[in-house]
Scaffold this motif. Structure first.
Motif, PDB file in Angstrom:
ATOM      1  N   HIS A 274       1.182 -11.784 -13.784  1.00 48.19           N
ATOM      2  CA  HIS A 274       1.438 -12.753 -13.097  1.00 48.19           C
ATOM      3  C   HIS A 274       2.729 -13.138 -12.667  1.00 48.19           C
ATOM      4  O   HIS A 274       3.232 -14.256 -12.558  1.00 48.19           O
ATOM      5  CB  HIS A 274       0.908 -14.068 -13.870  1.00 48.19           C
ATOM      6  N   HIS A 275       3.574 -12.204 -12.366  1.00 46.35           N
ATOM      7  CA  HIS A 275       5.033 -12.433 -11.839  1.00 46.35           C
ATOM      8  C   HIS A 275       4.751 -12.787 -10.497  1.00 46.35           C
ATOM      9  O   HIS A 275       3.866 -11.920  -9.694  1.00 46.35           O
ATOM     10  CB  HIS A 275       5.765 -11.396 -12.273  1.00 46.35           C
ATOM     11  N   VAL A 276       5.768 -13.364  -9.931  1.00 48.09           N
ATOM     12  CA  VAL A 276       5.754 -13.917  -8.499  1.00 48.09           C
ATOM     13  C   VAL A 276       7.118 -13.625  -8.077  1.00 48.09           C
ATOM     14  O   VAL A 276       8.137 -13.899  -8.632  1.00 48.09           O
ATOM     15  CB  VAL A 276       5.180 -15.211  -7.981  1.00 48.09           C
ATOM     16  N   LEU A 277       7.427 -13.406  -6.801  1.00 49.04           N
ATOM     17  CA  LEU A 277       8.692 -13.057  -6.348  1.00 49.04           C
ATOM     18  C   LEU A 277       8.794 -13.213  -4.902  1.00 49.04           C
ATOM     19  O   LEU A 277       7.779 -12.887  -3.997  1.00 49.04           O
ATOM     20  CB  LEU A 277       9.095 -11.577  -6.699  1.00 49.04           C
ATOM     21  N   ARG A 278       9.880 -13.760  -4.453  1.00 48.54           N
ATOM     22  CA  ARG A 278      10.094 -13.927  -2.886  1.00 48.54           C
ATOM     23  C   ARG A 278      11.339 -13.026  -2.702  1.00 48.54           C
ATOM     24  O   ARG A 278      12.428 -13.401  -3.144  1.00 48.54           O
ATOM     25  CB  ARG A 278      10.308 -15.285  -2.411  1.00 48.54           C
ATOM     26  N   ARG A 279      11.315 -11.835  -2.022  1.00 44.85           N
ATOM     27  CA  ARG A 279      12.754 -11.026  -1.907  1.00 44.85           C
ATOM     28  C   ARG A 279      13.423 -11.796  -0.821  1.00 44.85           C
ATOM     29  O   ARG A 279      13.027 -12.023   0.034  1.00 44.85           O
ATOM     30  CB  ARG A 279      12.298  -9.704  -1.551  1.00 44.85           C
ATOM     31  N   THR A 280      14.694 -12.276  -1.194  1.00 40.82           N
ATOM     32  CA  THR A 280      15.700 -12.681  -0.178  1.00 40.82           C
ATOM     33  C   THR A 280      16.743 -11.865  -0.030  1.00 40.82           C
ATOM     34  O   THR A 280      17.385 -11.624   1.188  1.00 40.82           O
ATOM     35  CB  THR A 280      16.017 -14.159  -0.562  1.00 40.82           C
ATOM     36  N   HIS A 281      17.374 -11.107  -0.893  1.00 43.56           N
ATOM     37  CA  HIS A 281      18.253 -10.244  -0.567  1.00 43.56           C
ATOM     38  C   HIS A 281      18.662  -9.374  -2.094  1.00 43.56           C
ATOM     39  O   HIS A 281      18.007  -9.851  -2.986  1.00 43.56           O
ATOM     40  CB  HIS A 281      19.753 -11.131  -0.755  1.00 43.56           C
ATOM     41  N   GLY A 282      19.529  -8.358  -1.864  1.00 45.99           N
ATOM     42  CA  GLY A 282      19.745  -7.621  -2.956  1.00 45.99           C
ATOM     43  C   GLY A 282      20.231  -6.250  -2.540  1.00 45.99           C
ATOM     44  O   GLY A 282      20.457  -6.021  -1.464  1.00 45.99           O
ATOM     45  N   ALA A 283      20.093  -5.229  -3.483  1.00 46.58           N
ATOM     46  CA  ALA A 283      20.271  -4.060  -3.253  1.00 46.58           C
ATOM     47  C   ALA A 283      18.956  -2.857  -3.678  1.00 46.58           C
ATOM     48  O   ALA A 283      18.324  -3.172  -4.547  1.00 46.58           O
ATOM     49  CB  ALA A 283      21.376  -3.221  -4.255  1.00 46.58           C
ATOM     50  N   MET A 284      19.110  -1.865  -2.539  1.00 49.12           N
ATOM     51  CA  MET A 284      17.990  -0.843  -3.197  1.00 49.12           C
ATOM     52  C   MET A 284      18.672   0.572  -3.095  1.00 49.12           C
ATOM     53  O   MET A 284      19.717   1.043  -2.112  1.00 49.12           O
ATOM     54  CB  MET A 284      17.293  -0.799  -1.512  1.00 49.12           C
ATOM     55  N   HIS A 285      18.168   1.344  -3.874  1.00 50.94           N
ATOM     56  CA  HIS A 285      18.631   2.732  -3.899  1.00 50.94           C
ATOM     57  C   HIS A 285      17.449   3.872  -3.486  1.00 50.94           C
ATOM     58  O   HIS A 285      16.358   3.702  -3.931  1.00 50.94           O
ATOM     59  CB  HIS A 285      19.135   3.324  -5.375  1.00 50.94           C
TER      60      HIS A 285
ATOM     61  N   ARG B 149       0.731  -1.241  -0.059  1.00 45.01           N
ATOM     62  CA  ARG B 149       0.012   0.011  -0.115  1.00 45.01           C
ATOM     63  C   ARG B 149       0.783   1.381  -0.001  1.00 45.01           C
ATOM     64  O   ARG B 149       0.500   2.043  -0.629  1.00 45.01           O
ATOM     65  CB  ARG B 149      -0.981   0.030   1.229  1.00 45.01           C
ATOM     66  N   TYR B 150       1.920   1.282   0.722  1.00 51.87           N
ATOM     67  CA  TYR B 150       2.775   2.213   0.767  1.00 51.87           C
ATOM     68  C   TYR B 150       3.432   2.705  -0.899  1.00 51.87           C
ATOM     69  O   TYR B 150       3.358   3.887  -1.325  1.00 51.87           O
ATOM     70  CB  TYR B 150       3.918   2.062   1.705  1.00 51.87           C
ATOM     71  N   TYR B 151       4.154   1.531  -1.167  1.00 52.52           N
ATOM     72  CA  TYR B 151       4.751   1.742  -2.469  1.00 52.52           C
ATOM     73  C   TYR B 151       3.668   2.268  -3.497  1.00 52.52           C
ATOM     74  O   TYR B 151       4.064   2.905  -4.429  1.00 52.52           O
ATOM     75  CB  TYR B 151       5.363   0.498  -2.849  1.00 52.52           C
ATOM     76  N   LEU B 152       2.628   1.355  -3.766  1.00 45.61           N
ATOM     77  CA  LEU B 152       1.608   1.834  -4.599  1.00 45.61           C
ATOM     78  C   LEU B 152       0.700   3.022  -4.557  1.00 45.61           C
ATOM     79  O   LEU B 152       0.402   3.688  -5.619  1.00 45.61           O
ATOM     80  CB  LEU B 152       0.577   0.770  -4.858  1.00 45.61           C
ATOM     81  N   LEU B 153       0.557   3.386  -3.122  1.00 44.05           N
ATOM     82  CA  LEU B 153      -0.669   4.423  -3.103  1.00 44.05           C
ATOM     83  C   LEU B 153       0.061   5.974  -2.411  1.00 44.05           C
ATOM     84  O   LEU B 153      -0.740   7.044  -2.349  1.00 44.05           O
ATOM     85  CB  LEU B 153      -1.723   3.945  -2.144  1.00 44.05           C
ATOM     86  N   ASP B 154       1.186   5.660  -1.817  1.00 40.42           N
ATOM     87  CA  ASP B 154       1.793   7.024  -1.014  1.00 40.42           C
ATOM     88  C   ASP B 154       2.722   7.813  -1.986  1.00 40.42           C
ATOM     89  O   ASP B 154       3.683   7.105  -2.702  1.00 40.42           O
ATOM     90  CB  ASP B 154       2.455   6.438   0.125  1.00 40.42           C
TER      91      ASP B 154
ATOM     92  N   ALA C 154      14.471   5.439  -5.328  1.00 37.68           N
ATOM     93  CA  ALA C 154      14.927   5.745  -6.455  1.00 37.68           C
ATOM     94  C   ALA C 154      14.338   5.159  -7.630  1.00 37.68           C
ATOM     95  O   ALA C 154      14.385   5.523  -8.789  1.00 37.68           O
ATOM     96  CB  ALA C 154      16.294   5.968  -6.480  1.00 37.68           C
ATOM     97  N   ASP C 155      14.622   3.662  -7.574  1.00 39.66           N
ATOM     98  CA  ASP C 155      14.053   2.638  -8.446  1.00 39.66           C
ATOM     99  C   ASP C 155      12.505   2.403  -8.309  1.00 39.66           C
ATOM    100  O   ASP C 155      12.144   1.041  -8.180  1.00 39.66           O
ATOM    101  CB  ASP C 155      14.973   1.738  -8.494  1.00 39.66           C
ATOM    102  N   TRP C 156      11.532   3.325  -8.141  1.00 42.14           N
ATOM    103  CA  TRP C 156      10.343   3.114  -7.793  1.00 42.14           C
ATOM    104  C   TRP C 156       9.657   2.009  -8.567  1.00 42.14           C
ATOM    105  O   TRP C 156       8.947   1.293  -8.001  1.00 42.14           O
ATOM    106  CB  TRP C 156       9.683   4.619  -7.813  1.00 42.14           C
ATOM    107  N   GLU C 157       9.701   2.062  -9.902  1.00 35.67           N
ATOM    108  CA  GLU C 157       9.121   1.400 -10.608  1.00 35.67           C
ATOM    109  C   GLU C 157       9.293  -0.195 -10.389  1.00 35.67           C
ATOM    110  O   GLU C 157       8.635  -0.881 -10.485  1.00 35.67           O
ATOM    111  CB  GLU C 157       9.060   1.660 -12.355  1.00 35.67           C
ATOM    112  N   GLN C 158      10.707  -0.503 -10.205  1.00 31.94           N
ATOM    113  CA  GLN C 158      11.079  -1.659 -10.410  1.00 31.94           C
ATOM    114  C   GLN C 158      10.759  -2.343  -8.839  1.00 31.94           C
ATOM    115  O   GLN C 158      10.058  -3.317  -8.627  1.00 31.94           O
ATOM    116  CB  GLN C 158      12.582  -1.939 -10.342  1.00 31.94           C
ATOM    117  N   VAL C 159      10.773  -1.260  -7.654  1.00 24.44           N
ATOM    118  CA  VAL C 159      10.322  -1.853  -6.343  1.00 24.44           C
ATOM    119  C   VAL C 159       8.890  -2.011  -6.275  1.00 24.44           C
ATOM    120  O   VAL C 159       8.551  -3.002  -5.668  1.00 24.44           O
ATOM    121  CB  VAL C 159      10.914  -0.787  -5.383  1.00 24.44           C
ATOM    122  N   ALA C 160       8.152  -1.275  -6.756  1.00 30.74           N
ATOM    123  CA  ALA C 160       6.738  -1.396  -6.997  1.00 30.74           C
ATOM    124  C   ALA C 160       6.353  -2.675  -7.433  1.00 30.74           C
ATOM    125  O   ALA C 160       5.469  -3.324  -7.281  1.00 30.74           O
ATOM    126  CB  ALA C 160       5.993  -0.115  -7.336  1.00 30.74           C
TER     127      ALA C 160
END
Length: 294
Positions: A216-227, A156-161, A169-175
């Protein structure tokens, strides 16, 4: 969500992304009317008949064996999250949406978040609910604890706030990835009423949500980098680790870490020194400690 259509759309979109060359299939000279693999090609790669694969894709073969599911996963080159999602789609039972018991964060995890007070950290629950967060996580994103409990949600934060589009900084990818996390959750908990309500809210109020949801993409975030970008300290480059917590498989500890002695590490130290984070042009209020240690 209709179970049969979910199975059909997921299998169709997965085979559409694999070309015959990538699958090692010889060219047959026929004109292709669909992207990616045809049904008979997917069936051949999975070692099942075209008729049976068609029944699977149409949701008419509702209880394939684990061996068949594994064969489909190999044929369609599914990753671990996609394999789990396919298993959930075949295993789940249709039924009315039902309430799901609220989650609680045990006291030891609250203490752990306080111990990690030098880096942003928070605990995610079902449907990306933010169950607990430390000071730096609230400074980096938003003060989840100041929100009503139903609104403490990462999707809700990423999509509506509107602030999220500035902070990430990479909002589209994160959302987009957050939507994929919700997709995985929907396959696992199809009868969760609050999840259904959240999906409905995002569908109505987010211009991008429906397009990404229908991928229909699915994802389990385990590790990575964020800007991230913060209006006070600017750019923040962080690595993150997401750790499934023992005692509750539906709770995940998410920790964001800077490189030691980096500009981001210094910026986090500055953020951590403020009780209230001012916007540019406003006065800075530093954290103070009274005689009683508060």
């Amino acid at each position: 969500m209709d179970r049969s259509s979910e199975i059909a759309d997921f299998l169709r979109t997965r085979r559409a992304r694999i070309g015959p060359d990538a699958a090692g299939l010889p060219a047959d000279g026929r004109t292709r009317r669909v992207p990616g693999l045809r049904r008979e090609e997917a069936a051949r790669l999975a070692g099942v008949s075209t008729e049976y694969y068609t029944r699977l894709e149409q949701g008419r073969a509702t209880h394939p064996s684990p061996e068949v599911v594994d064969a489909l996963a190999r044929a369609l080159r599914l990753d671990a999250a996609e394999c789990q999602h396919l298993t959930d789609l075949f295993a789940r039972q249709d039924g009315r949406h039902a309430p799901v018991a609220p989650q609680r964060v045990r006291q030891g995890l609250h203490l752990l978040l306080q111990t990690l007070d030098h880096v942003p950290a928070y605990v995610l629950g079902r449907r990306t609910d933010v169950l607990a967060s430390n000071h730096l996580a609230r400074a980096l994103l938003t003060d989840f604890e100041a929100l009503p409990v139903p609104r403490r949600n990462l999707a809700r934060y990423y999509l509506l706030d509107p602030q999220a589009r500035e902070r990430a900084a990479d909002w589209e990818q994160v959302a987009r990835e957050t939507v994929a996390m919700l997709r995985l959750e929907a396959g696992h908990c199809p009868q969760d009423r609050r999840l259904a309500d959240l999906i409905g809210e995002l569908t109505v109020h987010s211009a991008e949500f429906s397009t990404w949801w229908n991928d229909h993409h699915v994802l389990r975030r385990t590790h990575g980098a964020m800007h991230y970008w913060h209006p006070v300290v600017g750019d923040l480059h962080l690595s993150y680790e997401s750790l499934q917590l023992p005692g509750d498989e539906n709770q995940t500890l998410c920790v964001h870490m800077p490189e030691p002695d980096s500009p981001t590490a210094e910026s986090l130290r500055i953020l951590d020194s403020w009780d209230e984070l001012p916007l540019p042009g406003t006065a800075v209020q530093t954290r103070t400690t009274g005689p009683d240690g508060r």
